[in-house]
Design an enzyme around this catalytic site. Structure first.
Site, mmCIF file in Angstrom:
data_model
loop_
_atom_site.group_PDB
_atom_site.id
_atom_site.type_symbol
_atom_site.label_atom_id
_atom_site.label_comp_id
_atom_site.label_asym_id
_atom_site.label_seq_id
_atom_site.Cartn_x
_atom_site.Cartn_y
_atom_site.Cartn_z
ATOM 1 C CB SER A 145 100.170 33.739 17.509
ATOM 2 O OG SER A 145 100.580 33.338 16.229
ATOM 3 C CG ASP A 297 103.957 30.714 15.227
ATOM 4 O OD1 ASP A 297 104.131 29.490 15.328
ATOM 5 O OD2 ASP A 297 102.822 31.230 15.197
ATOM 6 C CG ASP A 299 101.221 29.174 18.652
ATOM 7 O OD1 ASP A 299 101.834 29.864 17.816
ATOM 8 O OD2 ASP A 299 100.029 28.876 18.531
ATOM 9 C CG ASP A 301 100.006 28.228 15.101
ATOM 10 O OD1 ASP A 301 100.993 28.997 15.038
ATOM 11 O OD2 ASP A 301 98.879 28.615 15.475
#
Length: 572
Positions: A145, A297, A299, A301
């Protein structure tokens, strides 16, 4: 077993020469690295694991990831006997993510499991979507993340596209810890790998548009000035394409940050929750006179959104504010379309603003609340599938999703929705910020603050445990001048009505080490150790009424001062 004894177990032929060389050097030089790398096992928690990359049991590496994947393979074969098993794998831009992704694929194929492996970086929500779209039994994404560059992580998804929840999470954990390093099968079979490319992006983007856009005439789309940055993350593959496909014309990209990199060279932290991560985007917004600034961010999400405030300056919305705007707008559209029948619900979490109860009540839907993490919202959807309709869901940590085609927070669908709202507001002589104030005038003004207390290493973990123990055993009697009237303890699964001294059971939500205090004036304080970082978090929510736009600034100062009083009272 001592740390040194644990380390020496990694000097056998099971481990590669480079790993053994590093450990020998640490032993010979009595390095502190040995203690921190081996004093414990890197925890495979209820959603996966996250940690610093390197050698040792307390690090993310070929062997700890291999153990996790072998345990998952064993569990899948037990759960789906005599079937073709398929697992989708995606990875973000972090250092080693691509190699880790292929290594996980090798372990699975060595166990006879078919793998659908993305050819390149892709956002986590696209992996969630792909698990369901391709009828996979499970999914894996390699990501940490928004953690610092030295971290990586491993998350597991089940066949509904949501992160694993009970009983699968606990059963997989048992399987993982029963695997010995020498039992990991690393010799993969590439014939069992199906590579996924850009064609999947279009399928994913189309369904994001279908679930996120309501203005069929694309009201104001041509006239909205958008600045977007992927902050070196995965959404360079999807968001610009999605915005163009939806019909937005004026899109400026922060080109330096559209280059994928696990070192995140232009920011201290690739976290769109922090204003500094969006500095370059905000600078560009001044040049192009942007209406909205968006960052994601690594990744893809989470999303951070900045819009122009009442003074015309760009202001970063917090997660609760963003989700309030998105949720209210969606439900208002559903109401206008006659789609609300009384069997709909929205999803939230215990640390998120209570304004979502108010929004749900206004539009005649239920607000279901779970523990922190979108996997619990995914579970809500699965538990009532075919009986109740999920509309949208969010949590304060800058995550939101529309519809149930993705079972995790999804920046793509959320960004399309946010841009539509901004365009619609602008076309009607308003702004997204003014729309938020209108919601507060309707439902009451909620104001939130998040206080992070960082405690690193073994001693830090012990300090955090002690802090939770103290807050549980010696709860404050008064916070910011208001008496504490309720204490919810999610570890004990009890709610204590303090004035009545009456305790009731709360067993609808699984046990978790979380405390929530409510005061007479509606102040809410939630105390929770982070599951992914060495910190304890204090989520504070205060509220007041607001009758006009002119009151907003003064009310914001009053409520901000109140949060400072909470901080002082709790000695933070």
């Amino acid at each position: 077993m001592t740390t040194l004894e644990k380390a020496k177990l990694w000097l056998t032929d099971t481990f590669d020469e480079e790993t053994k060389k590093t450990i020998r050097e640490w032993i010979d030089t009595e390095s502190d690295e040995l203690e921190d790398s081996f004093y414990r096992e890197l925890e495979f928690g209820t959603g996966g694991m996250r940690g610093i990359m390197g050698v040792g049991t307390n690090r993310l590496n070929k062997y700890t990831l291999g153990q996790a994947t072998q345990g998952l393979a064993n569990y899948l074969k037990e759960q789906f006997p005599n079937q073709e098993i398929k697992v989708a794998i995606a990875y973000d831009v972090r250092n080693n993510s691509r190699e880790f992704g292929k290594m996980c694929a090798d372990v699975l194929t060595a166990n006879g499991i078919k793998v659908l492996l993305f050819k390149n970086h892709r956002p986590t929500p696209e992996l969630s979507f792909t698990v369901r779209d391709k009828n996979c039994n499970a999914g894996i994404v390699l990501t940490a993340s928004h953690n610092p560059p030295e971290y990586n992580g491993y998350k597991v998804y089940w066949n509904d596209g949501a992160q694993i929840v009970p009983p699968n999470d606990e059963n997989i954990i048992r399987e993982v810890y029963s695997v010995k390093f020498e039992e990991i099968k690393f010799n993969g079979n590439d014939d069992l790998i199906e590579w996924i490319g850009e064609e999947q992006d279009d399928v994913y983007i189309d369904i994001c548009m279908e679930n996120s856009l309501y203005q069929k005439d694309k009201t104001g789309y041509d006239n909205l000035n958008i600045v977007f940055t992927s902050i070196h993350g995965t959404t360079y593959t999807t968001i610009p394409k999605a915005l163009k496909k939806a019909g937005f014309k004026k899109i400026d990209l922060v080109t330096e940050q559209m280059i994928p990199s696990g070192n995140f060279p232009t920011v201290e932290s690739p976290n769109p929750e922090e204003p500094k991560a969006l500095e370059m985007a905000l600078d560009l917004a001044k040049i192009v006179n942007a209406d909205i600034v968006i960052g994601t961010d690594p990744d893809g999400d989470r999303l951070g959104i900045a819009v122009r405030n009442l003074d015309g300056e760009m202001q970063l919305l917090n997660g609760n504010q963003t989700n309030t705007i998105l949720t209210y707008y969606i439900l208002d559209q559903w109401k206008k379309l006659g789609k609300i029948t009384g069997k709909e619900f929205i999803g939230s979490t215990i640390v998120t603003s209570d304004i979502f109860y108010d929004i749900a009540n206004k539009f005649g839907v239920e607000c279901k609340v779970g523990l922190t993490g979108f996997k619990w919202i995914g579970k809500m959807i699965r538990d009532v599938e075919g009986k109740e309709k999920f509309v949208c869901g969010g949590e304060e940590s800058f995550g939101f999703m529309t519809g149930d085609f993705v079972r995790d927070k999804d920046s793509c669908g959320s960004i399309l929705l946010a841009c539509e709202i901004a365009a619609w507001c602008k076309a009607n002589g308003s702004s997204m910020f003014q729309y938020m104030i209108d919601i507060y005038k309707d439902l009451g003004m909620y104001y939130e603050g998040l206080i992070n207390v960082v405690r690193k290493g073994r001693t830090g973990a012990e300090e955090i445990q002690q802090m939770m123990k103290d807050f549980r055993e010696n709860p404050p009697k008064e916070i910011a001048g208001s008496k504490v009237v309720e204490l919810k303890d999610f570890q004990e699964q009890t709610s204590l009505d303090i004035p009545e001294n009456k305790k009731s059971v709360m067993n609808q939500i699984p046990k978790s080490n979380v405390l929530i205090y409510y005061t007479e004036d509606g102040t809410k304080v939630c105390v929770r150790p982070s599951g992914t970082e060495p910190k304890i978090k204090f989520y504070v929510s205060v509220k007041d009424s607001i009758n006009s736009e002119n009151e907003f600034k003064n009310k914001s100062i009053i409520l901000s001062d109140k949060i400072e009083k909470v901080k002082k009272d709790l000695k933070l």
